[in-house]
Each structure stands twice: as structure tokens, then as C-alpha cells.
Design a protein around this motif. Sequence first.
Motif, short mmCIF file in Angstrom:
data_model
loop_
_atom_site.label_atom_id
_atom_site.label_comp_id
_atom_site.label_asym_id
_atom_site.label_seq_id
_atom_site.Cartn_x
_atom_site.Cartn_y
_atom_site.Cartn_z
N GLN A 241 0.82 -1.21 0.00
CA GLN A 241 0.00 0.00 0.00
C GLN A 241 0.86 1.25 0.00
O GLN A 241 0.54 2.24 -0.68
CB GLN A 241 -0.93 0.00 1.22
N ASP B 140 -10.74 7.91 -9.04
CA ASP B 140 -10.97 7.02 -7.91
C ASP B 140 -12.31 6.31 -8.11
O ASP B 140 -13.37 6.92 -7.96
CB ASP B 140 -10.97 7.80 -6.60
N PRO B 141 -12.30 5.03 -8.47
CA PRO B 141 -13.57 4.33 -8.73
C PRO B 141 -14.46 4.21 -7.50
O PRO B 141 -15.65 3.95 -7.62
CB PRO B 141 -13.12 2.95 -9.23
N ASN B 142 -13.88 4.41 -6.30
CA ASN B 142 -14.67 4.30 -5.08
C ASN B 142 -15.10 5.66 -4.52
O ASN B 142 -15.66 5.73 -3.43
CB ASN B 142 -13.85 3.55 -4.01
N ALA B 143 -14.82 6.72 -5.27
CA ALA B 143 -15.16 8.05 -4.79
C ALA B 143 -16.69 8.23 -4.75
O ALA B 143 -17.39 7.76 -5.65
CB ALA B 143 -14.54 9.11 -5.69
N PRO B 144 -17.21 8.89 -3.71
CA PRO B 144 -18.65 9.14 -3.65
C PRO B 144 -19.04 10.21 -4.66
O PRO B 144 -18.23 11.06 -5.04
CB PRO B 144 -18.87 9.62 -2.22
N ASN C 174 -14.23 11.16 -12.19
CA ASN C 174 -14.87 9.94 -11.72
C ASN C 174 -16.26 9.76 -12.33
O ASN C 174 -17.04 8.92 -11.86
CB ASN C 174 -14.98 9.98 -10.19
N HIS D 90 -18.73 11.78 -12.20
CA HIS D 90 -19.75 12.29 -11.31
C HIS D 90 -20.01 13.76 -11.62
O HIS D 90 -19.17 14.45 -12.23
CB HIS D 90 -19.32 12.16 -9.84
#
Length: 396
Positions: A212, A232-236, A302, A304
Motif C-alpha cells: 500500500q 478514484d472508482p470508489n469516490a462518492p 470519476n 460524477h
Amino acid sequence: MRTLTTRRLLASSVLAAALWILVVGVRWAFSQLPGGASQLGTLVPDLVPPSLLWGPVGGWMIVAVLGGALAVTLCHALFTALAARHGAPLVGAWFAAVAAGALVGLAFDVASAWSSVELSGLRGLLVGEFGVSAAAGALWGLVVGWMPGLVARAPAPVPAPADADAAAARADTGAAAPARRPGWLLPAAAVAVVAVVAGGVLADQARTAAIQAEVDAQREIEAQNTFGALPDPNAPGEPVPTAAPASGDLDPQWCTPDKATLLLGEPDAATGHRGLPIRLLNFSEEPCVIEGYPDVAFGDQNQHLLAVTIERGGSFMTQDFGPQRLEVPAGGYAVTSLGWDAASPHGALVTKTIYAAPTAGMERGSWGLGFDLDIVEGSTVAITAWAIDPNPFPSE
């Protein structure tokens, strides 16, 4: 009956541990070879899961391997002493190598699967290749166990003449029974196996932390050379709506998608300020009508909706003449302009896609940008009202 002395028991078990470390070391050495040469490691049993031997050897990995060697020593001694009670030290020590290798390998399998168990419970044991090291340990013992067995079977030293009478007396009284197993051997072996699990877990956590850290360092390097934050694929976030709510019914003469299309212009810049035109082309054979302000939204890296404040009006780079009803001739153009102040894109959510429609209520089209645009999260963008563009492509 050939007896098993404590000295031969320990010598046999230490040899087993040395052979175990040798195989682990050879496997690790092969894994460090460049290119396809590392595939030679597949010829060596995985006494320790490959995930724990990945990359440079760290402190916890050394502790785990040394702990594994100690566990092999104690388990081999325990199983050999138990088997030797029934005679045949060679077979007993050989079987002990199989059992010790399998048990220590199982401990490493549990350590390797620990992170999966934390996430998924006991089902995590079904993930990956759980049990491979246990099977490899049993195979290792089957192949090399005869060597510790020969040590266990070696004849006892010939007693000195002064001890001959005592030895004969012990033989006459049946004192030549196999050596008793030390009482501490069972708990010591159990503690060593548990220590292998703990050491393997710590080694796996250290390896994960090192990976990491390397990933974070690489991302930081990439971020220094990337416009905006890395995707970031996990970004809200929320997706960009396909249209904005309509403020009223559209005029039948309106420049609808069957009559007109939007074209993205080239950005312009002055010190600290930016501008970008969007044009509407009437490709039909009849005039069409447009009025007011376009509907514009922005998408980030992302995919969004980018949080941007839209203001109607002019800016340092643009001039707004106010909303008015316009008739765009066939083949003619209307233009609106975006204006904003420059902003730092470093580590920020930035515009990667522009969405627009001639007016709110129409379906938005989009442009993926082939250039950098410093409209970032929190920017304020001014939008001018539609105006006829008599010269959409001025000569330079």
C-alpha cells in the motif's frame, strides 16, 4: 531393540528443521530471479505461501520463517518420540517429518488466509489456495523425511569399558526401553505452531502495508504529473443528470435536436481568467428560434457531477447582452460563452466532460475534453445568454 536417545532425537529434529529452511530459502531465491527464470520456483514445494514470500524479505517474514523452523523442530521431536515408543525409529522419524511439515504448513495457510477470514468469516478459508502449504509440507516430509530418520536410527555410541557392566545390568533388567518423551515437548510444540500463525499474520500485514505504501507513493508521483486528482472508482458522487427541469413548454419553432446541434469551441485565456464558447448550428433548411441561457453541467474524472456554481451573466473574458428571442437562420450560428477564474487543479476534482443543451428541459449532449480545463470543484462559472454569431470561424 534399538533405543532412541535424547541426543539422537534432537539431532534428527534439528536436521529436519535445517532441511525445511533450505527448501524455503531455495523457493524464495527462485522467486527473486528476473523474468521467466522465477518459474523454476514452481519445482520447489510451497512450504510457506507465496504471498508471504513475495518481494524483499522483511523483518516479520524472517521472524515467521525462523518460527516455522522452530515449530518443525519441536513438532518433529514430539511425533518422533511418540512413534519411537513402538520401535522403528527410522519409520517414526520419517512419519514425524510428514506430520510436522503438514502441521506447520497448515499454520502458514491459516496466517495467509487471516485477512480473508476477517472479511468473510470462515468462508474466507475457501478463498485462494488454502491448504496448499499443508499439502506441500506433507510432500516435503515424504521426500526428505528419510534423512532425519537415518539420524534417529543411528546406533548408539559404544559404551566405554568402565560402563560396560552398568550397560549389561540395564539390559538384564529390561532398562533398554525407548526414551520417554519430555513433558514440556507437547505444550512447547503447540505454542510454536500458534506463534507461526501469529508471525505469519504479522508478516502478511507488513507485506500488505508495504504494498500500500508503494502504491500510495506511485499515486503521489502520478498526481504530480497529472491534471487534477487521479480517478478514484470508489469516490462518492452522483451521476450527471441527462437533463435539467424545464421552465416551460418549448416553442414549436425552437431549435430542437432535429434542427440544430451544439458545437464546443476552443478555450481562451488571459492572466488568471478563462473563456470557452459553445455554438449552436442550425443545420435545417428553415430558421429556428432560441432564447435565454443554455443548460450546462460538468462531469469530473470519476464521471460524477462536479460541484460548480452556475451564474448567468458576463465575466472578465465574456460579455452578456441579456436574454432575447433570436431567430437563427438556416446554416446560421448562435453562441454562448462560459467564463471563470483560473484555479489550481492539483489534487482536485476537475472538469473532464462538459454537458450542455440549448435550454433546460432538453436532453444534454456531452463532450469528453481533449484539453485541460481548470474548472474545478467549487468554481463559479458565468454563462452568457444566446446571441447570434455572425462570424463563428474568424480568420487568424
